[in-house]
Structures are given as C-alpha cells and as structure tokens.
Write a protein that holds these residues in place. Structure first.
Motif, PDB file in Angstrom:
ATOM      1  N   VAL A 194      27.083  33.431  -5.381  1.00 21.73           N
ATOM      2  CA  VAL A 194      26.031  34.189  -4.693  1.00 21.73           C
ATOM      3  C   VAL A 194      24.706  33.435  -4.783  1.00 21.73           C
ATOM      4  O   VAL A 194      23.943  33.367  -3.814  1.00 21.73           O
ATOM      5  CB  VAL A 194      25.892  35.614  -5.301  1.00 21.73           C
ATOM      6  N   MET A 195      24.423  32.842  -5.945  1.00 16.02           N
ATOM      7  CA  MET A 195      23.167  32.099  -6.114  1.00 16.02           C
ATOM      8  C   MET A 195      23.081  30.923  -5.142  1.00 16.02           C
ATOM      9  O   MET A 195      22.017  30.581  -4.655  1.00 16.02           O
ATOM     10  CB  MET A 195      23.059  31.579  -7.558  1.00 16.02           C
ATOM     11  N   MET A 196      24.248  30.298  -4.873  1.00 17.86           N
ATOM     12  CA  MET A 196      24.262  29.128  -3.995  1.00 17.86           C
ATOM     13  C   MET A 196      24.185  29.502  -2.528  1.00 17.86           C
ATOM     14  O   MET A 196      23.564  28.812  -1.742  1.00 17.86           O
ATOM     15  CB  MET A 196      25.561  28.344  -4.214  1.00 17.86           C
ATOM     16  N   ALA A 197      24.855  30.617  -2.173  1.00 15.42           N
ATOM     17  CA  ALA A 197      25.020  30.949  -0.757  1.00 15.42           C
ATOM     18  C   ALA A 197      23.967  31.951  -0.304  1.00 15.42           C
ATOM     19  O   ALA A 197      24.281  33.097   0.018  1.00 15.42           O
ATOM     20  CB  ALA A 197      26.428  31.493  -0.523  1.00 15.42           C
ATOM     21  N   ASN A 198      22.723  31.509  -0.246  1.00 15.15           N
ATOM     22  CA  ASN A 198      21.651  32.369   0.251  1.00 15.15           C
ATOM     23  C   ASN A 198      21.828  32.531   1.761  1.00 15.15           C
ATOM     24  O   ASN A 198      21.873  31.545   2.492  1.00 15.15           O
ATOM     25  CB  ASN A 198      20.297  31.730  -0.089  1.00 15.15           C
ATOM     26  N   LEU A 200      19.939  33.592   4.226  1.00 12.25           N
ATOM     27  CA  LEU A 200      18.871  33.060   5.082  1.00 12.25           C
ATOM     28  C   LEU A 200      18.969  31.537   5.164  1.00 12.25           C
ATOM     29  O   LEU A 200      18.783  30.947   6.232  1.00 12.25           O
ATOM     30  CB  LEU A 200      17.494  33.467   4.539  1.00 12.25           C
ATOM     31  N   ALA A 201      19.287  30.916   4.029  1.00 18.07           N
ATOM     32  CA  ALA A 201      19.411  29.458   4.006  1.00 18.07           C
ATOM     33  C   ALA A 201      20.608  29.016   4.840  1.00 18.07           C
ATOM     34  O   ALA A 201      20.491  28.087   5.655  1.00 18.07           O
ATOM     35  CB  ALA A 201      19.552  28.965   2.570  1.00 18.07           C
ATOM     36  N   THR A 202      21.755  29.679   4.675  1.00 19.90           N
ATOM     37  CA  THR A 202      22.951  29.226   5.415  1.00 19.90           C
ATOM     38  C   THR A 202      22.761  29.430   6.922  1.00 19.90           C
ATOM     39  O   THR A 202      23.193  28.590   7.715  1.00 19.90           O
ATOM     40  CB  THR A 202      24.243  29.945   4.934  1.00 19.90           C
ATOM     41  N   ASP A 203      22.069  30.496   7.318  1.00 19.32           N
ATOM     42  CA  ASP A 203      21.786  30.694   8.755  1.00 19.32           C
ATOM     43  C   ASP A 203      20.926  29.547   9.284  1.00 19.32           C
ATOM     44  O   ASP A 203      21.202  28.983  10.350  1.00 19.32           O
ATOM     45  CB  ASP A 203      21.035  32.018   8.979  1.00 19.32           C
ATOM     46  N   GLN A 206      22.903  26.321   9.467  1.00 25.17           N
ATOM     47  CA  GLN A 206      23.859  26.352  10.587  1.00 25.17           C
ATOM     48  C   GLN A 206      23.152  26.026  11.914  1.00 25.17           C
ATOM     49  O   GLN A 206      23.675  25.283  12.740  1.00 25.17           O
ATOM     50  CB  GLN A 206      24.459  27.744  10.673  1.00 25.17           C
ATOM     51  N   THR A 207      21.956  26.568  12.069  1.00 18.62           N
ATOM     52  CA  THR A 207      21.186  26.295  13.292  1.00 18.62           C
ATOM     53  C   THR A 207      20.826  24.812  13.367  1.00 18.62           C
ATOM     54  O   THR A 207      20.949  24.181  14.420  1.00 18.62           O
ATOM     55  CB  THR A 207      19.894  27.157  13.310  1.00 18.62           C
ATOM     56  N   PHE A 208      20.405  24.236  12.251  1.00 16.70           N
ATOM     57  CA  PHE A 208      20.095  22.800  12.236  1.00 16.70           C
ATOM     58  C   PHE A 208      21.325  21.981  12.620  1.00 16.70           C
ATOM     59  O   PHE A 208      21.227  20.998  13.376  1.00 16.70           O
ATOM     60  CB  PHE A 208      19.615  22.361  10.840  1.00 16.70           C
ATOM     61  N   GLN A 209      22.474  22.391  12.103  1.00 16.13           N
ATOM     62  CA  GLN A 209      23.729  21.677  12.409  1.00 16.13           C
ATOM     63  C   GLN A 209      23.991  21.696  13.901  1.00 16.13           C
ATOM     64  O   GLN A 209      24.339  20.684  14.495  1.00 16.13           O
ATOM     65  CB  GLN A 209      24.905  22.367  11.699  1.00 16.13           C
ATOM     66  N   LEU A 210      23.807  22.887  14.480  1.00 15.55           N
ATOM     67  CA  LEU A 210      24.040  23.064  15.916  1.00 15.55           C
ATOM     68  C   LEU A 210      23.115  22.139  16.714  1.00 15.55           C
ATOM     69  O   LEU A 210      23.550  21.422  17.620  1.00 15.55           O
ATOM     70  CB  LEU A 210      23.779  24.535  16.271  1.00 15.55           C
ATOM     71  N   HIS A 211      21.828  22.134  16.342  1.00 12.79           N
ATOM     72  CA  HIS A 211      20.869  21.303  17.068  1.00 12.79           C
ATOM     73  C   HIS A 211      21.136  19.811  16.850  1.00 12.79           C
ATOM     74  O   HIS A 211      20.969  19.003  17.764  1.00 12.79           O
ATOM     75  CB  HIS A 211      19.437  21.673  16.659  1.00 12.79           C
ATOM     76  N   ALA A 212      21.586  19.465  15.653  1.00 14.75           N
ATOM     77  CA  ALA A 212      21.896  18.060  15.373  1.00 14.75           C
ATOM     78  C   ALA A 212      23.031  17.561  16.241  1.00 14.75           C
ATOM     79  O   ALA A 212      23.118  16.389  16.586  1.00 14.75           O
ATOM     80  CB  ALA A 212      22.258  17.894  13.903  1.00 14.75           C
ATOM     81  N   LYS A 213      23.906  18.508  16.649  1.00 15.80           N
ATOM     82  CA  LYS A 213      25.049  18.118  17.497  1.00 15.80           C
ATOM     83  C   LYS A 213      24.677  18.202  18.981  1.00 15.80           C
ATOM     84  O   LYS A 213      25.562  18.201  19.850  1.00 15.80           O
ATOM     85  CB  LYS A 213      26.222  19.061  17.214  1.00 15.80           C
ATOM     86  N   GLY A 214      23.396  18.386  19.258  1.00 18.61           N
ATOM     87  CA  GLY A 214      22.961  18.446  20.664  1.00 18.61           C
ATOM     88  C   GLY A 214      23.005  19.838  21.252  1.00 18.61           C
ATOM     89  O   GLY A 214      22.961  20.003  22.468  1.00 18.61           O
ATOM     90  N   GLY A 215      23.073  20.862  20.418  1.00 17.44           N
ATOM     91  CA  GLY A 215      23.079  22.243  20.920  1.00 17.44           C
ATOM     92  C   GLY A 215      21.745  22.591  21.559  1.00 17.44           C
ATOM     93  O   GLY A 215      20.730  21.937  21.303  1.00 17.44           O
ATOM     94  N   ARG A 216      21.737  23.605  22.399  1.00 18.77           N
ATOM     95  CA  ARG A 216      20.495  23.972  23.126  1.00 18.77           C
ATOM     96  C   ARG A 216      19.487  24.653  22.215  1.00 18.77           C
ATOM     97  O   ARG A 216      19.855  25.422  21.351  1.00 18.77           O
ATOM     98  CB  ARG A 216      20.849  24.942  24.262  1.00 18.77           C
ATOM     99  N   ILE A 217      18.199  24.356  22.462  1.00 18.19           N
ATOM    100  CA  ILE A 217      17.123  24.996  21.701  1.00 18.19           C
ATOM    101  C   ILE A 217      16.563  26.134  22.535  1.00 18.19           C
ATOM    102  O   ILE A 217      16.334  25.970  23.712  1.00 18.19           O
ATOM    103  CB  ILE A 217      15.998  23.987  21.343  1.00 18.19           C
TER     104      ILE A 217
END
Ligand code: G3P
Length: 217
Positions: A194-198, A200-203, A206-217
């Motif tokens: 639980v301490m690791m999986a915040n 807000l942080a994982t959301d 995940q968004t950064f990952q999506l954008h890094a792969k060329g996802g739409r902003i």
C-alpha cells in the motif's frame, strides 16, 4: 524497516528493494505457515537474509524457566537471531537474566502497551521495545502519545533502548509512529505494498506512459 511475517514468498518479494533490516515473527505468524515448524521456517528465512539482517523470534513458555529455556534454544541456532521476550512478569525477569549472562544477545521486549512496560524493559537492558500500535488503538489508547512519551523518557534516562513500532493496520499509523519517536517499524507485506502503490502517483505515471508512447494530450 522490518517485515512482520513468517511467509517466505512475502520476504522474497520485498528483499530486492533493499529496505529491510530484517524480519520479525511471532507465534501467530508462524502458525499461519501450516505444516512447517518454527525451526524450518527460521532456517528458510535465514537463508534469505544477509549477515547484517536480523531475524526476530519470540520465546514462549508458561514459566520463567520455560521462557528462558526456549530463548536459549532459539538463540543457539544462528548469530543473526534476536530474541523477542513478552513484557510481563516472567518476561522482565528473563530479559534481565539473558542480558546479564550474554550482553551481546539482542533482546526485543514485545507486547508493549504502556510507557511503564517500556521503562521496565529498558531497565532490564532490552535493545528494543515493540509497542503494538493498532492493538492499542483498538482499546482506545493513544498510541502515538505513548510512543512519544516513551521516546522522551528514554532520552531523559540516557538509555540506548530503541522503539520498534509494531501492529499496524494502516499506513498513517506507521508514519505517525515514526514521527512520534520510533526508530524502527515492522510492517506487514500488505501495508508495504500500500505504501508503494499510491493511487494518485500510479494514475500520473500511467498518463506519462501513455504520452511517452505518443498518446493524445
Ligand atoms: O510484531 C507484532 C505484531 O505482529 C502484532 O501485530 O497485526 O497481530 O496486531 P498484529
């Protein structure tokens, strides 16, 4: 940080993060590992730990003599084992006896619910006291107040006894315990996750990952 478990899989999962100073067990945690004796579980855990990590095992016994005997048996197995002794009348006597006979043995006074118990454990020469934070909260006791009073008292007395917070049911209890003056905590594998999986942080990640792969902003 210590991991509060007797489960090998849980220990193997957390060890690579390199946070662990060791593992704490108690008779209840050992009993959950069905079909394995205390000796077998201890051997398995010790095979995973390095020379600086400790394994805490709790001595049990109805009488002072039984408690003392069990502590000696546990301690004879490996130099990395630290002994947990319950902080009651028999336990206080056994702690003092063990420390007198073998000053190098590391002793943790367990099942701590009051400043008074911690005071007596420190007088007996214990290296750690383990206040049971959530079990205190369940009884309406103010755990963080008890821990900060204990820390203040130990400082005033100039004793080297450290506070290892135990028995947590949420992550706020852990940080409050550390801020109140505990030097160490022992945490279940569930709560470490639980301490690791915040959320807000994982959301955000995940968004950064999506954008890094060329996802739409
Ligand atoms: O280390 C003591 C601790 O295991 C007790 O925890 O969760 O049974 O209250 P809990």
């Amino acid at each position: 940080m210590f991991l509060d478990t007797a489960n090998i899989t849980e220990i193997e999962a957390i060890l690579p993060f390199q946070w662990l100073s060791g593992v704490t067990t108690n008779p209840t945690l050992l009993a959950k590992e069905k079909g394995k004796t205390r000796a077998i579980i201890s051997r398995e855990i010790l095979s995973l730990l390095d020379e600086n990590q400790r394994l805490f095992i709790q001595a049990t016994g109805e009488t002072q003599a039984e408690l003392y005997e069990d502590a000696q048996t546990i301690l004879s197995k490996d130099a990395r084992i630290a002994i947990k002794i319950p902080a009651d009348q028999n336990g206080f006597c056994v702690m003092a006896q063990l420390k007198q006979e073998r000053p190098d043995v590391e002793i943790l006074a367990t099942a701590i619910f009051s400043v008074e118990q911690s005071y007596l454990a420190a007088l007996a020469g214990c290296d750690w006291v383990a206040p049971y934070v959530n079990r205190m909260a369940n009884q309406g006791l103010h755990a963080t107040r008890i821990i900060s009073d204990t820390a203040t008292l130990f400082k005033q007395l100039g004793v080297p006894t450290k506070i290892l917070g135990a028995s947590f049911k949420n992550t706020a209890q852990i940080t409050e315990t550390l801020i109140a003056g505990a030097t160490d905590v022992t945490i279940s594998a569930d709560l470490v996750e639980v301490m690791m999986a915040n959320k807000l942080a994982t959301d955000s990640i995940q968004t950064f990952q999506l954008h890094a792969k060329g996802g739409r902003i």
